[in-house]
Scaffold this motif. Structure first.
Motif, PDB file in Angstrom:
ATOM      1  N   SER A 125      -3.395   0.238  -3.351  1.00  0.00           N
ATOM      2  CA  SER A 125      -3.347  -1.040  -2.960  1.00  0.00           C
ATOM      3  C   SER A 125      -2.812  -2.007  -4.019  1.00  0.00           C
ATOM      4  N   ASN A 184       0.545  -2.505  10.088  1.00  0.00           N
ATOM      5  CA  ASN A 184      -0.133  -1.626   9.203  1.00  0.00           C
ATOM      6  C   ASN A 184       0.528  -0.244   9.480  1.00  0.00           C
ATOM      7  N   THR A 185       1.440  -0.318  10.274  1.00  0.00           N
ATOM      8  CA  THR A 185       1.911   1.193  10.420  1.00  0.00           C
ATOM      9  C   THR A 185       2.470   1.962   9.184  1.00  0.00           C
ATOM     10  N   ILE A 186       2.153   3.120   9.130  1.00  0.00           N
ATOM     11  CA  ILE A 186       2.412   4.001   7.719  1.00  0.00           C
ATOM     12  C   ILE A 186       3.803   4.314   8.147  1.00  0.00           C
ATOM     13  N   SER A 228       2.429   1.272   3.707  1.00  0.00           N
ATOM     14  CA  SER A 228       2.483   0.264   4.614  1.00  0.00           C
ATOM     15  C   SER A 228       2.217  -1.191   4.285  1.00  0.00           C
ATOM     16  N   GLN A 229       1.917  -2.034   5.046  1.00  0.00           N
ATOM     17  CA  GLN A 229       1.641  -3.343   4.690  1.00  0.00           C
ATOM     18  C   GLN A 229      -0.039  -3.194   4.271  1.00  0.00           C
ATOM     19  N   VAL A 230      -0.376  -4.346   3.970  1.00  0.00           N
ATOM     20  CA  VAL A 230      -1.959  -4.533   3.859  1.00  0.00           C
ATOM     21  C   VAL A 230      -2.271  -5.527   4.668  1.00  0.00           C
ATOM     22  N   GLY A 231      -3.446  -5.579   5.354  1.00  0.00           N
ATOM     23  CA  GLY A 231      -4.085  -6.419   5.970  1.00  0.00           C
ATOM     24  C   GLY A 231      -4.705  -6.026   7.362  1.00  0.00           C
ATOM     25  N   ARG A 232      -5.380  -6.926   7.909  1.00  0.00           N
ATOM     26  CA  ARG A 232      -6.069  -6.599   9.250  1.00  0.00           C
ATOM     27  C   ARG A 232      -5.228  -6.324  10.552  1.00  0.00           C
ATOM     28  N   ALA A 248       0.755  -1.200  -0.037  1.00  0.00           N
ATOM     29  CA  ALA A 248      -0.135   0.062  -0.017  1.00  0.00           C
ATOM     30  C   ALA A 248       0.792   1.002  -0.153  1.00  0.00           C
ATOM     31  N   LEU A 253      -3.327  -4.782  12.745  1.00  0.00           N
ATOM     32  CA  LEU A 253      -2.814  -3.295  12.748  1.00  0.00           C
ATOM     33  C   LEU A 253      -1.426  -3.146  13.007  1.00  0.00           C
ATOM     34  N   SER A 254      -0.876  -3.959  13.842  1.00  0.00           N
ATOM     35  CA  SER A 254       0.772  -3.614  14.230  1.00  0.00           C
ATOM     36  C   SER A 254       1.609  -3.685  13.087  1.00  0.00           C
TER      37      SER A 254
END
Lengths: 116, 115
Positions: free
Chosen positions: A50, A103-105, A94-98, A31, A100-101
């Protein structure tokens, strides 16, 4: 050192010019984001890609045109800008997915744009 | 709707002392993440620390710790042993745990470290 690199660092352009901001990330993220930040304000989301597809366009004027040539690169093409478009433009990934840890931008150093 | 509130526009701290930057949030989701970023005058947004809504322990990263009080919906950043290089704008941010891409930022707190 950031693994999200942006060029140029500074750009001055006239209202009739066409220019591009470039961003490259080396974090394997899928992303990528463009944010706009005015002085003393938080960043505002403009676009999200994405898996190289445009996922979010926050009603950004068409004089801003994003492009994602591959998973590592993100461009922002600029044409017929107005002086009020002068701002700091931040690229992020960021990574993509559910999870949260994960998915840090992570942001780049930004491109300072001045429209004259 | 999600909201992040940072009520301190500016803060001063003496070098080598600790400082707490306040952040409160509002969300109806049970799963969310809270982030702090540092932005020096150069412009780069630097990720500092992350706290998940289900994490039972407060996050720590070196001199940074996050004082997470879920019932009060607060996520304050504590910087210990302040250094002159800590002078910057600090943003609290939140992202909901639905796989979405939107991160909400607070208005920011400008920290000044005095020698």
């Amino acid at each position: 050192d950031t693994e999200v690199t942006q060029t140029p660092k500074h750009l001055v352009m006239g209202m009739t010019n066409k220019k591009s901001l470039k961003c490259e990330q080396h974090m394997g993220h899928r992303a990528m984001y463009w944010y706009k930040q005015k002085a003393k304000k938080p960043p505002e989301l403009m676009f999200v890609y994405s898996y190289e597809k445009l996922s979010i366009n926050e009603s950004v004027p068409s004089r801003f045109s994003p492009e994602c040539p591959n998973s590592s690169l993100l461009n922002l093409h600029l044409h017929a800008l107005q002086p009020e478009d002068s701002a700091l433009y931040l690229c992020a990934s960021s990574q993509v997915g559910r999870f949260l840890s994960g998915n840090t931008i992570y942001f780049g150093e930004g491109s300072w744009l001045t429209v004259v | 709707a999600q909201k992040i509130t940072q009520t301190q526009p500016g803060m001063f701290v003496q070098e080598k002392e600790a400082v707490t930057l306040d952040c409160t949030y509002d969300t109806s989701d049970q799963s969310y993440g809270l982030f702090w970023y540092k932005q020096p005058s150069s412009g780069e947004m630097i990720f500092l620390i992350y706290q998940g809504s289900y994490d039972e322990q407060n996050a720590t990263e070196g001199r940074y710790s996050l004082n997470f009080q879920k019932a009060r919906k607060s996520a304050n950043l504590v910087i210990s042993a302040s250094q002159l290089g800590d002078s910057a704008m600090y943003f609290c941010a939140m992202r909901e745990g639905n796989g979405g891409f939107k991160t909400i930022f607070g208005a920011g707190t400008r920290l000044f470290v005095k020698a």
